[in-house]
Design a protein around this motif. Structure first.
Motif, mmCIF file in Angstrom:
data_model
loop_
_atom_site.group_PDB
_atom_site.id
_atom_site.type_symbol
_atom_site.label_atom_id
_atom_site.label_comp_id
_atom_site.label_asym_id
_atom_site.label_seq_id
_atom_site.Cartn_x
_atom_site.Cartn_y
_atom_site.Cartn_z
ATOM 1 N N SER A 138 0.922 -1.221 -0.047
ATOM 2 C CA SER A 138 0.011 0.133 0.097
ATOM 3 C C SER A 138 0.872 1.292 -0.049
ATOM 4 O O SER A 138 1.952 1.371 0.711
ATOM 5 C CB SER A 138 -1.147 -0.063 1.194
ATOM 6 O OG SER A 138 -0.397 0.425 2.277
ATOM 7 N N LYS A 139 0.161 2.063 -0.716
ATOM 8 C CA LYS A 139 1.127 3.384 -0.768
ATOM 9 C C LYS A 139 0.064 4.474 -0.222
ATOM 10 O O LYS A 139 -1.221 4.663 -0.667
ATOM 11 C CB LYS A 139 1.509 3.927 -2.019
ATOM 12 C CG LYS A 139 2.348 2.995 -2.892
ATOM 13 C CD LYS A 139 3.530 3.227 -2.921
ATOM 14 C CE LYS A 139 4.456 2.437 -4.027
ATOM 15 N NZ LYS A 139 5.389 1.395 -3.088
ATOM 16 N N ARG A 140 0.485 5.385 0.743
ATOM 17 C CA ARG A 140 -0.326 6.231 1.409
ATOM 18 C C ARG A 140 -1.690 5.954 1.712
ATOM 19 O O ARG A 140 -2.736 6.523 1.435
ATOM 20 C CB ARG A 140 -0.714 7.411 0.261
ATOM 21 C CG ARG A 140 0.787 8.192 -0.018
ATOM 22 C CD ARG A 140 0.447 9.388 -0.851
ATOM 23 N NE ARG A 140 1.708 10.122 -1.102
ATOM 24 C CZ ARG A 140 2.423 10.022 -2.231
ATOM 25 N NH1 ARG A 140 2.068 9.480 -3.119
ATOM 26 N NH2 ARG A 140 3.587 10.697 -2.331
ATOM 27 N N GLY A 141 -1.776 4.651 2.303
ATOM 28 C CA GLY A 141 -2.781 4.056 2.979
ATOM 29 C C GLY A 141 -3.904 3.464 1.921
ATOM 30 O O GLY A 141 -5.045 2.943 2.061
ATOM 31 N N THR A 146 -6.578 -2.728 -5.023
ATOM 32 C CA THR A 146 -7.893 -1.777 -5.379
ATOM 33 C C THR A 146 -7.637 -0.392 -5.640
ATOM 34 O O THR A 146 -8.333 0.412 -5.829
ATOM 35 C CB THR A 146 -8.975 -2.181 -4.432
ATOM 36 O OG1 THR A 146 -8.564 -1.559 -3.061
ATOM 37 C CG2 THR A 146 -9.271 -3.640 -4.114
ATOM 38 N N GLY A 147 -6.308 0.287 -4.960
ATOM 39 C CA GLY A 147 -6.392 1.429 -4.970
ATOM 40 C C GLY A 147 -7.143 2.190 -3.861
ATOM 41 O O GLY A 147 -7.144 3.513 -4.010
ATOM 42 N N ARG A 148 -8.101 1.796 -3.258
ATOM 43 C CA ARG A 148 -8.917 2.153 -2.077
ATOM 44 C C ARG A 148 -8.143 1.893 -0.834
ATOM 45 O O ARG A 148 -7.472 1.009 -0.462
ATOM 46 C CB ARG A 148 -10.408 1.523 -1.968
ATOM 47 C CG ARG A 148 -10.805 1.935 -3.342
ATOM 48 C CD ARG A 148 -12.308 1.502 -3.617
ATOM 49 N NE ARG A 148 -12.654 0.128 -3.194
ATOM 50 C CZ ARG A 148 -12.662 -0.618 -4.358
ATOM 51 N NH1 ARG A 148 -12.558 -0.295 -5.688
ATOM 52 N NH2 ARG A 148 -12.900 -1.931 -3.839
ATOM 53 N N PRO A 149 -8.398 2.675 0.324
ATOM 54 C CA PRO A 149 -8.251 2.485 1.499
ATOM 55 C C PRO A 149 -8.816 1.037 2.106
ATOM 56 O O PRO A 149 -9.776 0.760 1.810
ATOM 57 C CB PRO A 149 -8.790 3.686 2.481
ATOM 58 C CG PRO A 149 -9.306 4.852 1.402
ATOM 59 C CD PRO A 149 -9.359 3.837 0.142
ATOM 60 N N HIS A 150 -8.049 0.496 2.996
ATOM 61 C CA HIS A 150 -8.599 -0.846 3.567
ATOM 62 C C HIS A 150 -9.823 -0.547 4.589
ATOM 63 O O HIS A 150 -9.649 0.323 5.287
ATOM 64 C CB HIS A 150 -7.324 -1.486 4.081
ATOM 65 C CG HIS A 150 -6.334 -2.117 3.122
ATOM 66 N ND1 HIS A 150 -4.922 -1.614 3.418
ATOM 67 C CD2 HIS A 150 -6.247 -2.878 2.192
ATOM 68 C CE1 HIS A 150 -4.255 -2.133 2.548
ATOM 69 N NE2 HIS A 150 -5.027 -3.131 1.661
#
Length: 188
Positions: A138-141, A146-150
């Motif tokens: 993950s990058k920056r959360g 998916t590119g979305r926050p977990h």
């Protein structure tokens, strides 16, 4: 059955409820049953919680004994639990992790399309499942898949703890594991 040579491979999914660090109380879930100082159970637990800790201890010791037996008989074996599980810091499991035939790797459920990361560790011997594991970078959360926050596995949904809802293995991970294990067993 294992001692009689009637088992080709063993998968151990030790029940995690009493070993979970998600048990932290304070409105976020049930209270903890153990910590790093009291790995076998906190003092002064209620009778109900003491029973849960005891059952967890018995199941852990049984899982470790089965894993050791598989090593002795050179039977492929895997033990699975969340990476943050206190099971991994228990003396029987720490001892097994140091065995020369034992390897371990983790996989993140978010890499299978789940909205939560749920980092899960696999400990294995006489079978290599590392190629089945996928990790989130993950990058920056944001999830690397998916590119979305977990989503956080905190609280309940419909009266069920989210950690309980997240227990099942994702189908895509199951398919990779089944294929890898089947190929490995057929090759021997």
């Amino acid at each position: 059955l294992i001692k009689r040579g009637r088992v080709l491979m063993v998968w151990i999914g030790t029940p995690r409820s009493s070993w979970s660090r998600a048990r932290r109380g304070g409105g976020y879930g049930p209270p903890p049953l153990r910590d790093n100082t009291f790995i076998w159970g906190l003092p002064d637990l209620s009778e109900s919680d003491a029973h849960k800790a005891h059952v967890g201890n018995v199941l852990l010791k049984f899982s470790a004994a089965v894993f050791r037996l598989c090593i002795q008989l050179r039977i492929p074996v895997v033990l699975e639990n969340p990476l943050t599980s206190m099971l991994w810091v228990s003396p029987p499991i720490r001892h097994l992790l140091q065995h020369r035939h034992v390897m371990h790797e983790y996989t993140d459920f978010c890499q299978e399309g789940c909205p939560y990361r749920k980092r899960t560790q696999l400990m294995f011997a006489f079978l290599d499942v590392r190629q089945c594991c996928r990790q989130c970078h993950s990058k920056r959360g944001a999830c690397s898949f998916t590119g979305r926050p977990h989503e956080q596995l905190v609280g309940t949904q419909g009266g069920v703890f989210l950690t309980k809802l997240a227990e099942p293995y994702p189908p895509s991970l199951c398919k990779r594991l089944a294929s890898s294990i089947g190929f490995s067993l057929c090759a021997t």
